[in-house]
Design an enzyme around this catalytic site. Structure first.
Site, short mmCIF file in Angstrom:
data_model
loop_
_atom_site.label_atom_id
_atom_site.label_comp_id
_atom_site.label_asym_id
_atom_site.label_seq_id
_atom_site.Cartn_x
_atom_site.Cartn_y
_atom_site.Cartn_z
N LYS A 18 -43.72 5.71 -23.95
CA LYS A 18 -44.57 5.80 -22.76
C LYS A 18 -44.02 6.85 -21.79
CE LYS A 18 -47.30 2.52 -20.06
NZ LYS A 18 -48.57 2.56 -20.81
N GLU A 21 -55.83 6.72 -30.53
CA GLU A 21 -56.07 5.78 -29.43
C GLU A 21 -56.88 6.44 -28.33
OE1 GLU A 21 -52.88 4.41 -26.93
OE2 GLU A 21 -51.51 5.89 -27.72
N ARG A 54 -39.75 -1.91 -24.27
CA ARG A 54 -40.46 -0.65 -24.49
C ARG A 54 -39.86 0.47 -23.64
NH1 ARG A 54 -46.84 -0.89 -24.06
NH2 ARG A 54 -46.37 -0.84 -21.84
C1 LIG Z 1 -49.47 1.92 -21.57
C2 LIG Z 1 -50.30 2.46 -22.65
C3 LIG Z 1 -51.18 1.66 -23.40
C4 LIG Z 1 -51.42 0.20 -23.11
O1 LIG Z 1 -50.28 -0.57 -23.26
P1 LIG Z 1 -50.23 -2.03 -22.62
O2 LIG Z 1 -48.83 -2.46 -22.89
O3 LIG Z 1 -51.22 -2.85 -23.31
O4 LIG Z 1 -50.54 -1.88 -21.18
C5 LIG Z 1 -51.90 2.24 -24.43
N1 LIG Z 1 -51.77 3.55 -24.71
C6 LIG Z 1 -50.93 4.37 -24.02
C7 LIG Z 1 -50.84 5.78 -24.38
C8 LIG Z 1 -50.18 3.84 -22.96
O5 LIG Z 1 -49.37 4.65 -22.28
#
Ligand SMILES: *Cc1c(COP(=O)(O)O)cnc(C)c1O
Length: 338
Positions: free
Chosen positions: A183, A219, A80
């Site tokens: 991210k 989300e 990722r």
């Molecule tokens: C990091 C993140 C998540 C959760 O991801 P995980 O890999 O499950 O920790 C969800 N939404 C956003 C916007 C994120 O930055």
């Protein structure tokens, strides 16, 4: 470290003994470096500072009742970070180098890994940013990667208790063809206004809608959304949500429990059809939702004061895999050898 109250650690910041860094210069990654300082050198004209050329990761290591330390799905985080890097034109870190840096940071801070009984874990925060001088809008010539670790207490100190979420149509965290799927810190900056208003008004977080039509669930800021309808696990498909590794794992566990998993668009009105709903991510695994208030339409979607049975079962299974008390069928864990 005998008298430490591991349950008290929050997501503020705790300085541990060492962190690990690596620089990218002249087209290649350098050696991993260890530091005991929690400061990094940033060029005054760094693109990470000026133009948001920055991405991060979050993962955890857990000490099991067998004394073994497991880090959860590290390769997914490595991939990722590559995808985030690709999205904003940063140097991509090789998967093995990322894994080596994370494992080194865990090993160097062994005494900070909370014991099993505490319910706490070691949070791992890798970050990568453009750090060479570049004032014109272009990718940086150099990059800095750093990873630090810190103990974090159990997310649910008073049990697996549902909380309230809110929908506000006046804030977006990411554009449909923008950076929602990677991210990057910029998405978090744009979520702060809505998020802090939500906190002031007594909610845990904003449930963001798709930015274009405001029709579909996106989300929950830093966590993905899911709903349970009968024997079905439903999670939104969208081009502006971050692919959560927790959500991906829960989908697999749900399927293994005999549930149907649906990844598709979820309209706001469909919130009324779910029997359970939750937010999922590394921090809490699952944060069950008590109700979602659509603040603009004056509609409440209520799931109740007790977390649903299915959410709890999913949560317990995933936590069990992470701590080594439930079989790790898919080899999600990497066991750290000390
Ligand atoms: C990091 C993140 C998540 C959760 O991801 P995980 O890999 O499950 O920790 C969800 N939404 C956003 C916007 C994120 O930055």
């Amino acid at each position: 470290m005998e008298n430490i109250n591991w349950k008290e650690f929050g997501f503020g910041y705790t300085k541990t003994d060492y962190n690990v860094r690596c620089n990218y210069r002249d087209g290649k990654w350098g050696e991993l470096e260890t530091s005991s300082s929690d400061q990094v050198n940033v060029h005054i004209a760094a693109t990470g500072l000026h133009y948001g050329q920055q991405a991060f990761e979050g993962l955890k290591a857990f000490k099991g009742p067998d004394g073994k330390v497991r880090v959860f799905r590290i390769e997914e985080n490595a991939k990722r970070l590559q995808s985030s890097s690709h999205g904003i034109m940063m140097a991509e870190m090789p998967i093995e180098l990322f894994e080596e840096a994370v494992i080194k940071a865990i090993k160097l801070n062994e005494r900070w890994i909370p014991p099993y009984e505490s319910g706490a874990s070691l949070y791992i925060r890798p970050v990568l940013f453009g750090n060479g001088p570049q004032v014109g809008v272009n990718p940086a010539p150099e990059y800095t990667f750093a990873v630090f670790v810190m103990p974090v207490g159990p997310y649910f100190k008073e049990g697996f208790k549902p909380t309230d979420y809110v929908i506000y149509r006046e804030y977006d965290r990411a554009a449909p063809q923008g950076t929602g799927t990677i991210k990057v810190g910029g998405n978090y900056a744009s979520s702060l206004r809505g998020g802090s208003r939500a906190h002031e008004e007594g909610y845990s977080a904003v449930l963001f809608l798709d930015a274009k039509e405001k029709k579909y669930i996106d989300e929950c800021g830093p966590a993905n959304f899911f709903g349970i309808k009968g024997n079905t696990y439903v999670t939104p498909k969208s081009n502006s949500i971050l692919p959560s590794i927790t959500n991906k794992s829960l989908c697999q566990i749900a399927e293994d429990m005999g549930m149907t998993v649906e990844r598709r668009k979820v309209t706001v009105e469909e919130l009324a059809d779910f029997t359970e709903a939750g937010a999922c991510g590394t921090a809490a695994v699952i944060s069950p939702i008590r109700k979602i208030v659509d603040a603009d339409k004056n509609v409440d979607y209520v799931y109740g004061d007790e977390a649903g049975k299915t959410s709890f079962k999913l949560y317990e299974t995933l936590r069990g895999i992470q701590y080594g008390t439930v079989e790790d069928k898919y080899n999600w864990n990497t066991i750290i050898e000390f």
